[in-house]
Design an enzyme around this catalytic site. Structure first.
Site, mmCIF file in Angstrom:
data_model
loop_
_atom_site.group_PDB
_atom_site.id
_atom_site.type_symbol
_atom_site.label_atom_id
_atom_site.label_comp_id
_atom_site.label_asym_id
_atom_site.label_seq_id
_atom_site.Cartn_x
_atom_site.Cartn_y
_atom_site.Cartn_z
ATOM 1 N N MET A 112 0.704 -1.177 0.033
ATOM 2 C CA MET A 112 -0.023 -0.170 -0.127
ATOM 3 C C MET A 112 0.926 1.118 -0.214
ATOM 4 S SD MET A 112 -2.717 0.925 3.008
ATOM 5 C CE MET A 112 -1.444 1.490 4.123
ATOM 6 N N SER A 151 3.403 -6.638 2.235
ATOM 7 C CA SER A 151 2.157 -6.196 2.911
ATOM 8 C C SER A 151 0.970 -6.565 2.155
ATOM 9 C CB SER A 151 2.366 -4.849 2.904
ATOM 10 O OG SER A 151 1.326 -4.192 3.954
ATOM 11 N N GLN A 152 0.006 -5.704 1.688
ATOM 12 C CA GLN A 152 -0.952 -6.196 0.983
ATOM 13 C C GLN A 152 -0.726 -6.927 -0.170
ATOM 14 O OE1 GLN A 152 -3.610 -2.806 0.411
ATOM 15 N NE2 GLN A 152 -2.480 -2.345 -1.475
ATOM 16 N N ASP A 168 5.996 -5.213 14.375
ATOM 17 C CA ASP A 168 5.128 -4.367 13.515
ATOM 18 C C ASP A 168 4.181 -3.665 14.023
ATOM 19 O OD1 ASP A 168 3.504 -3.713 11.329
ATOM 20 O OD2 ASP A 168 3.953 -5.585 10.086
ATOM 21 N N HIS A 207 7.410 -3.015 10.377
ATOM 22 C CA HIS A 207 6.795 -3.390 9.248
ATOM 23 C C HIS A 207 7.694 -3.406 7.810
ATOM 24 C CE1 HIS A 207 3.191 -4.668 6.898
ATOM 25 N NE2 HIS A 207 3.420 -3.565 5.962
#
Length: 296
Positions: free
Chosen positions: A32, A106-107, A223, A279
């Site tokens: 993202m 991530s996504q 995270d 993250h």
């Protein structure tokens, strides 16, 4: 009996086969607020891999005609449309026709898993997800610094994630997983319950996921982006509350094996890795020691 000349010829052929093959190609999907080719993020990852695996072909997926479109589509383009675009890109790339490994950030991790499950005719060998939210998120603590509408995004998710207009126009709402309202999540979330086989078992999703050689999940122990962090290892809150976290192995999803993860785990196909970073924060040394083996 084979002559010495024939033996030597076979030996030379074996050497050529072992050393002459091109490295397995790699597909990358960014997270993202990022883009396919940002020199400081995905570009850095690509250079790191290329330094360690000379000659490797890498396709960093660009979802849109421009960098700006690629970034904004990560927020606003329905995930199903993104998967369709990614499927078309992969199928059109002749360099990927004989199979590839995949890394999602991530996504991009759960999107690549959806690609493996939904895109017919591709050959994904190893899937590696970094901080992927495989059971979704319930909380949106911060956005990338480049995103200026974080507060509005957070408010929308907290109050209206399952409204159809939000589901249809905000990507992050499609993996918003409210453990306090499980029935609403299952009935109104248009993405995550589907790829997780939670409402009904799609045997094709299950079979295609199980066709992976390895499914590697990287968790970031410190995270501050993903809530709960357990989602990065396919865990989540115990249904009905938002404090106690259960592991994948403790979940109904695993026990019923409706997605095939239990069978994959028992076959040694699931790999759980962790690093003590925030993250997507890891060192080159950690990457080389833990990830390269799944790319070669």
């Amino acid at each position: 009996m084979m002559s010495r000349l024939s033996t030597a010829f076979v030996f030379i052929q074996a050497i050529v086969l072992c050393t002459g093959a091109d490295p397995t190609p790699l597909v990358i999907w960014h997270g993202m607020g990022d883009s396919c080719c940002n020199p400081f993020s995905m570009g850095s990852i690509m250079r790191m891999v290329e330094n360690e695996i000379p000659g490797i072909y890498i396709n960093s997926l660009k979802i849109g005609d421009t960098t700006t479109a690629d970034i904004m589509n990560g927020f606003l383009k329905p995930i199903s449309d993104q998967i369709t675009m990614a499927c078309e890109i992969v199928k059109a790339d002749a360099n990927l026709a004989n199979g590839f490994n995949a890394m999602g950030f991530s996504q991009g991790g759960q999107f690549l898993r959806a690609l493996a499950q939904q895109c017919d005719g591709i050959q994904m060998h190893n899937l590696i997800t970094f901080g992927g939210q495989h059971q979704g998120v319930y909380g949106f603590p911060k956005c990338p610094s480049s995103v200026t509408f974080c507060d509005s995004l957070r408010q929308i998710l907290n109050t209206a994630a399952y409204r159809p207009v939000v589901q249809d126009h905000l990507v992050q709402a499609e993996y918003w997983h409210d453990p306090l309202h499980v029935n609403e999540y299952l009935s109104k979330n248009i993405f995550l319950p589907d790829i997780n086989n939670e409402n009904k078992v799609n045997e094709e999703y299950k079979q295609r996921l199980q066709a992976l050689n390895k499914f590697v999940m990287v968790r970031f122990n410190n995270d501050t982006m993903v809530e709960p962090v357990a989602s990065e290892w396919f865990g989540f809150y115990t249904p009905g509350q938002d404090e106690e976290v259960q592991s994948l192995q403790e979940s109904d999803l695993y026990q019923t094996d409706q997605l095939g993860l239990k069978a994959m785990d028992e076959a040694g196909k699931l790999v759980f890795l962790a690093t003590d970073g925030d993250h997507l924060q890891f060192t080159d040394e950690w990457f080389n020691a833990n990830i390269l083996q799944y790319l070669k």
